[in-house]
Design a protein around this motif. Structure first.
Motif, PDB file in Angstrom:
ATOM      1  N   ARG A  86      35.347 -23.986 -12.488  1.00  0.00           N
ATOM      2  CA  ARG A  86      35.650 -23.654 -10.911  1.00  0.00           C
ATOM      3  C   ARG A  86      34.849 -22.792 -10.157  1.00  0.00           C
ATOM      4  NH1 ARG A  86      41.247 -22.963 -13.145  1.00  0.00           N
ATOM      5  NH2 ARG A  86      41.008 -20.799 -13.075  1.00  0.00           N
ATOM      6  N   GLY A  87      34.285 -22.051 -10.858  1.00  0.00           N
ATOM      7  CA  GLY A  87      33.263 -21.515 -10.918  1.00  0.00           C
ATOM      8  C   GLY A  87      33.740 -19.670 -10.836  1.00  0.00           C
ATOM      9  N   ASP A  88      35.022 -19.538 -10.806  1.00  0.00           N
ATOM     10  CA  ASP A  88      35.833 -17.804 -10.063  1.00  0.00           C
ATOM     11  C   ASP A  88      35.191 -17.234 -12.015  1.00  0.00           C
ATOM     12  OD1 ASP A  88      37.501 -19.427 -11.958  1.00  0.00           O
ATOM     13  OD2 ASP A  88      38.834 -19.306 -10.549  1.00  0.00           O
ATOM     14  N   ILE A  89      34.710 -17.640 -12.716  1.00  0.00           N
ATOM     15  CA  ILE A  89      34.675 -16.990 -13.753  1.00  0.00           C
ATOM     16  C   ILE A  89      32.728 -17.044 -14.251  1.00  0.00           C
ATOM     17  CG2 ILE A  89      35.258 -16.338 -15.939  1.00  0.00           C
ATOM     18  CD1 ILE A  89      37.506 -18.510 -15.952  1.00  0.00           C
ATOM     19  N   ARG A  90      32.512 -15.457 -14.612  1.00  0.00           N
ATOM     20  CA  ARG A  90      31.375 -15.879 -15.055  1.00  0.00           C
ATOM     21  C   ARG A  90      31.243 -15.725 -16.130  1.00  0.00           C
ATOM     22  NH1 ARG A  90      27.675 -11.337 -11.555  1.00  0.00           N
ATOM     23  NH2 ARG A  90      28.746  -9.836 -13.215  1.00  0.00           N
ATOM     24  N   ILE A  91      30.284 -16.136 -16.990  1.00  0.00           N
ATOM     25  CA  ILE A  91      29.320 -16.549 -18.877  1.00  0.00           C
ATOM     26  C   ILE A  91      28.481 -15.688 -19.045  1.00  0.00           C
ATOM     27  CG2 ILE A  91      29.571 -18.004 -20.572  1.00  0.00           C
ATOM     28  CD1 ILE A  91      31.222 -20.151 -19.184  1.00  0.00           C
ATOM     29  N   PHE A  92      29.061 -15.008 -19.721  1.00  0.00           N
ATOM     30  CA  PHE A  92      27.548 -14.566 -20.142  1.00  0.00           C
ATOM     31  C   PHE A  92      27.289 -14.153 -21.784  1.00  0.00           C
ATOM     32  CE2 PHE A  92      28.765 -11.545 -16.903  1.00  0.00           C
ATOM     33  CZ  PHE A  92      27.183 -11.104 -16.100  1.00  0.00           C
ATOM     34  N   GLY A  93      26.651 -15.805 -21.884  1.00  0.00           N
ATOM     35  CA  GLY A  93      26.448 -16.383 -23.170  1.00  0.00           C
ATOM     36  C   GLY A  93      25.181 -15.309 -24.058  1.00  0.00           C
ATOM     37  N   ASN A  94      25.878 -14.926 -25.838  1.00  0.00           N
ATOM     38  CA  ASN A  94      24.217 -14.600 -26.506  1.00  0.00           C
ATOM     39  C   ASN A  94      24.224 -12.654 -26.220  1.00  0.00           C
ATOM     40  OD1 ASN A  94      22.456 -15.090 -28.117  1.00  0.00           O
ATOM     41  ND2 ASN A  94      20.992 -14.782 -26.918  1.00  0.00           N
ATOM     42  N   VAL A  95      25.337 -12.937 -26.252  1.00  0.00           N
ATOM     43  CA  VAL A  95      25.111 -11.237 -26.192  1.00  0.00           C
ATOM     44  C   VAL A  95      26.391 -11.281 -27.259  1.00  0.00           C
ATOM     45  CG1 VAL A  95      26.176  -8.990 -24.375  1.00  0.00           C
ATOM     46  CG2 VAL A  95      25.219 -11.396 -23.485  1.00  0.00           C
ATOM     47  N   SER A 108      24.933  -4.985 -11.031  1.00  0.00           N
ATOM     48  CA  SER A 108      24.847  -3.888 -12.055  1.00  0.00           C
ATOM     49  C   SER A 108      25.100  -4.162 -13.693  1.00  0.00           C
ATOM     50  CB  SER A 108      25.922  -2.257 -11.966  1.00  0.00           C
ATOM     51  OG  SER A 108      27.595  -3.503 -12.329  1.00  0.00           O
ATOM     52  N   VAL A 109      26.020  -5.437 -14.014  1.00  0.00           N
ATOM     53  CA  VAL A 109      26.029  -6.018 -15.575  1.00  0.00           C
ATOM     54  C   VAL A 109      24.495  -6.712 -15.318  1.00  0.00           C
ATOM     55  CG1 VAL A 109      27.601  -7.054 -16.585  1.00  0.00           C
ATOM     56  CG2 VAL A 109      28.629  -5.822 -15.366  1.00  0.00           C
ATOM     57  N   VAL A 110      24.693  -7.504 -14.597  1.00  0.00           N
ATOM     58  CA  VAL A 110      23.370  -8.069 -15.181  1.00  0.00           C
ATOM     59  C   VAL A 110      22.492  -7.570 -15.081  1.00  0.00           C
ATOM     60  CG1 VAL A 110      22.053 -10.485 -13.556  1.00  0.00           C
ATOM     61  CG2 VAL A 110      24.507 -10.010 -13.542  1.00  0.00           C
ATOM     62  N   LYS A 111      21.851  -6.303 -14.094  1.00  0.00           N
ATOM     63  CA  LYS A 111      20.785  -6.035 -14.431  1.00  0.00           C
ATOM     64  C   LYS A 111      20.789  -4.981 -15.539  1.00  0.00           C
ATOM     65  CE  LYS A 111      18.961  -1.588 -11.897  1.00  0.00           C
ATOM     66  NZ  LYS A 111      19.175  -0.715 -11.062  1.00  0.00           N
ATOM     67  N   MET A 112      21.887  -4.641 -16.246  1.00  0.00           N
ATOM     68  CA  MET A 112      22.143  -4.438 -17.199  1.00  0.00           C
ATOM     69  C   MET A 112      21.343  -5.062 -18.441  1.00  0.00           C
ATOM     70  SD  MET A 112      25.189  -2.324 -19.660  1.00  0.00           S
ATOM     71  CE  MET A 112      26.033  -4.300 -19.553  1.00  0.00           C
ATOM     72  N   LEU A 113      21.942  -6.208 -18.689  1.00  0.00           N
ATOM     73  CA  LEU A 113      21.291  -7.225 -19.284  1.00  0.00           C
ATOM     74  C   LEU A 113      19.918  -7.422 -19.038  1.00  0.00           C
ATOM     75  CD1 LEU A 113      24.955  -9.663 -18.995  1.00  0.00           C
ATOM     76  CD2 LEU A 113      24.304  -7.847 -21.350  1.00  0.00           C
ATOM     77  N   ILE A 115      17.927  -8.704 -22.898  1.00  0.00           N
ATOM     78  CA  ILE A 115      18.999  -9.503 -23.547  1.00  0.00           C
ATOM     79  C   ILE A 115      18.491 -11.463 -22.818  1.00  0.00           C
ATOM     80  CG2 ILE A 115      21.357 -10.008 -23.889  1.00  0.00           C
ATOM     81  CD1 ILE A 115      21.487  -7.094 -23.982  1.00  0.00           C
ATOM     82  N   ARG A 116      18.532 -11.943 -23.611  1.00  0.00           N
ATOM     83  CA  ARG A 116      18.353 -13.357 -23.225  1.00  0.00           C
ATOM     84  C   ARG A 116      19.708 -14.184 -23.047  1.00  0.00           C
ATOM     85  NH1 ARG A 116      14.347 -17.368 -26.666  1.00  0.00           N
ATOM     86  NH2 ARG A 116      14.782 -18.359 -24.374  1.00  0.00           N
ATOM     87  N   TYR A 117      20.474 -13.826 -22.208  1.00  0.00           N
ATOM     88  CA  TYR A 117      21.512 -14.200 -22.219  1.00  0.00           C
ATOM     89  C   TYR A 117      21.598 -15.929 -21.759  1.00  0.00           C
ATOM     90  CZ  TYR A 117      21.490 -12.869 -18.013  1.00  0.00           C
ATOM     91  OH  TYR A 117      20.392 -12.559 -15.927  1.00  0.00           O
ATOM     92  N   THR A 118      22.779 -16.703 -21.672  1.00  0.00           N
ATOM     93  CA  THR A 118      23.223 -17.784 -21.013  1.00  0.00           C
ATOM     94  C   THR A 118      24.224 -17.349 -20.189  1.00  0.00           C
ATOM     95  OG1 THR A 118      24.434 -18.703 -22.850  1.00  0.00           O
ATOM     96  CG2 THR A 118      22.620 -19.257 -23.201  1.00  0.00           C
ATOM     97  N   ASP A 119      24.006 -18.494 -18.753  1.00  0.00           N
ATOM     98  CA  ASP A 119      25.413 -18.482 -18.171  1.00  0.00           C
ATOM     99  C   ASP A 119      25.915 -19.932 -18.235  1.00  0.00           C
ATOM    100  OD1 ASP A 119      23.978 -19.311 -17.200  1.00  0.00           O
ATOM    101  OD2 ASP A 119      22.948 -18.628 -15.701  1.00  0.00           O
ATOM    102  N   LEU A 120      26.871 -20.161 -17.369  1.00  0.00           N
ATOM    103  CA  LEU A 120      27.613 -21.289 -16.438  1.00  0.00           C
ATOM    104  C   LEU A 120      26.083 -22.391 -16.155  1.00  0.00           C
ATOM    105  CD1 LEU A 120      29.931 -23.629 -17.096  1.00  0.00           C
ATOM    106  CD2 LEU A 120      30.816 -22.296 -14.841  1.00  0.00           C
TER     107      LEU A 120
END
Length: 462
Positions: A70-79, A404-409, A414-419
């Motif tokens: 749906r796109g209304d939830i962000r995912i940060f994987g490998n964190v 701000s969360v994206v900036k912190m990672l 941190i090599r995070y993954t997303d949707l």
């Protein structure tokens, strides 16, 4: 209008259900949700805790995918919580956090010899055959005779994968290294032990029926286990699930056996006593006490001791949660102490438990490893209800903006993954499978998963 910035740690069914329920709930505020997971791919136990030959159960992924897409939830994987981000980080960026980290370790079985070489936890074996990136690629499948301790669905999953011919798993998403390992297995006999009788098992009729469908595997049950007492007969008559299980087992008693190259034995009324040493520090046998019905649905020891030769043993006596840095933990139960999902912490002065505001739990880390995946929905509803009602006690974050969360990672490297990254990996695994006439082949190495998700691998090959 008030806005809730919510972090959910754990992107399995528990975390995704909680996010979906909150977004759909009646509330007087807006919501922004970020899901964090230690693994590069979502879906948790559905991807890494369900046997690959369970396509019906894995169908739950379709429902979870609809929520995420749906796109209304962000995912940060490998964190990884506790390493890449901390509780203090979450307080800085969010109003609250729900922990949905599940239970992935094996519960202990305290009997002599359980530490011998050739003794394994079922959860570790499941993680291996499901291609979990944090487990070794190889598994020592050298035993001809194997014991599995437990009478739940995990015990049957482990037993089925051990007894099943590897070629019959090629229609699944089984990783190549797992197929290669199982193909070389010399196993001939798998013995499953439960301390109670056939009417007290914890597995479902569906799981049991699947055992009986294995190609070139004889199902061996023993007549001595079916001398029911009144309590057992009442269970069969009064419970539809027990009735079906009893019917299936009794059908197996009538089967002709002796032609198959492998055998799967179901032993009931067997209390584990000791894993025997072969003299070289390796599993050589299993000693158990024959039990008997106590007339009230339980069992008592008979004093009759038996032994069988085995070269490997798997304990499937339950899962156990893992502690999280900065979060209270009940070492006896393997859960985060909570009241209906509201995390509790002990006052060091009084010893009384009080609510840890802003911190919640759902799923197995909340209630322990009981219930099927579907039960997770009602569990999440309870937690979310309290989260909504606790509006006055949420954290007040210093940096609540989403970027701000994206900036912190990014700043932490941190090599995070997303949707979008998960979609990349999903399509890649499907393409690997299509090339071999299969639906999917899992990518196992963590770095390779991240490379494919982020497009790094494609860039390197260009």
């Amino acid at each position: 209008m008030t806005k809730l910035r919510l972090a959910i740690v754990g992107a399995g069914p528990a975390g995704i259900y909680a996010a979906d329920i909150l977004l759909k709930a009646e509330k007087s505020f807006d919501v922004s949700i970020d899901l964090f997971d230690a693994l590069p791919a979502p879906y948790g136990l559905v991807r890494y805790g369900v046997a690959p030959d369970h396509p019906r159960i894995k169908g739950i992924i379709n429902a979870l995918r609809e929520v995420l897409d749906r796109g209304d939830i962000r995912i940060f994987g490998n964190v990884k919580f506790g390493e890449d981000i901390t509780l203090e980080d979450l307080k800085r960026h969010y109003n609250a956090v729900i922990f949905a980290t599940g239970a992935v370790k094996d519960a202990d079985l305290s009997i002599p010899g359980i530490e011998l070489e050739g003794s394994y936890g079922a959860a570790e074996f499941v993680s291996w055959f499901d291609g979990h990136p944090d487990f070794p690629r190889e598994w020592p499948l050298e035993a001809r005779e194997v014991a599995v301790i437990g009478n739940g669905n995990v015990a049957l999953d482990v037993s089925r994968i051990l007894a099943k011919h590897a070629d019959d798993l090629l229609v699944t998403e089984i990783p190549d290294n797992v197929y290669a390992g199982l193909k070389e297995s010399p196993v001939t006999d798998v013995h499953v032990f439960g301390r109670r009788g056939p009417t007290s098992v914890k597995f479902t009729p569906l799981e049991l029926r699947e055992l009986g469908e294995l190609r070139d595997v004889d199902m061996i049950v023993y007549d001595e286990d079916f001398d029911y007492d009144d309590a057992a007969r009442a269970a069969v008559a009064g419970n539809k699930q027990v009735f079906v299980i009893d019917k299936v087992l009794n059908q197996w008693r009538q089967r002709e056996v002796g032609q198959a190259s492998r055998r799967l034995h179901l032993h009931f009324f067997a209390k584990p006593l000791e894993v025997l040493d072969d003299g070289n520090g390796h599993v050589g046998g299993f000693r158990f006490e024959r039990t008997a019905p106590d007339g009230e649905g339980g069992v008592v020891g008979t004093g009759e001791i038996r032994e069988i030769p085995i070269q490997a043993i798997y304990r499937a006596v339950g899962y156990f949660g893992s502690p999280l840095p900065g979060v209270p933990f009940d070492k006896k139960r393997g859960v985060i102490p909570n009241r209906e999902g509201q995390v509790l912490v002990k006052d060091p002065d009084t010893g009384h438990s009080q609510q840890m505001y802003g911190v919640y739990a759902t799923g197995w880390i909340k209630r322990g490893p009981v219930g099927l995946i579907g039960h997770t929905k009602s569990d999440a509803m309870e937690t979310v209800r309290h989260l909504i009602n606790d509006l006055g006690n949420w954290w007040t974050p210093e940096q609540p903006d989403e970027e701000s969360v994206v900036k912190m990672l990014d700043e932490r490297g941190i090599r995070y993954t997303d949707l979008d990254g998960w979609h990349n990996l999903d399509e890649h695994e499907k393409a690997l499978g299509e090339a071999q006439g299969r639906t999917r082949i899992k990518v196992v190495p963590r770095e390779e998963m991240v490379d494919i998700s982020t497009g790094t691998e494609a860039a390197a090959q260009a």
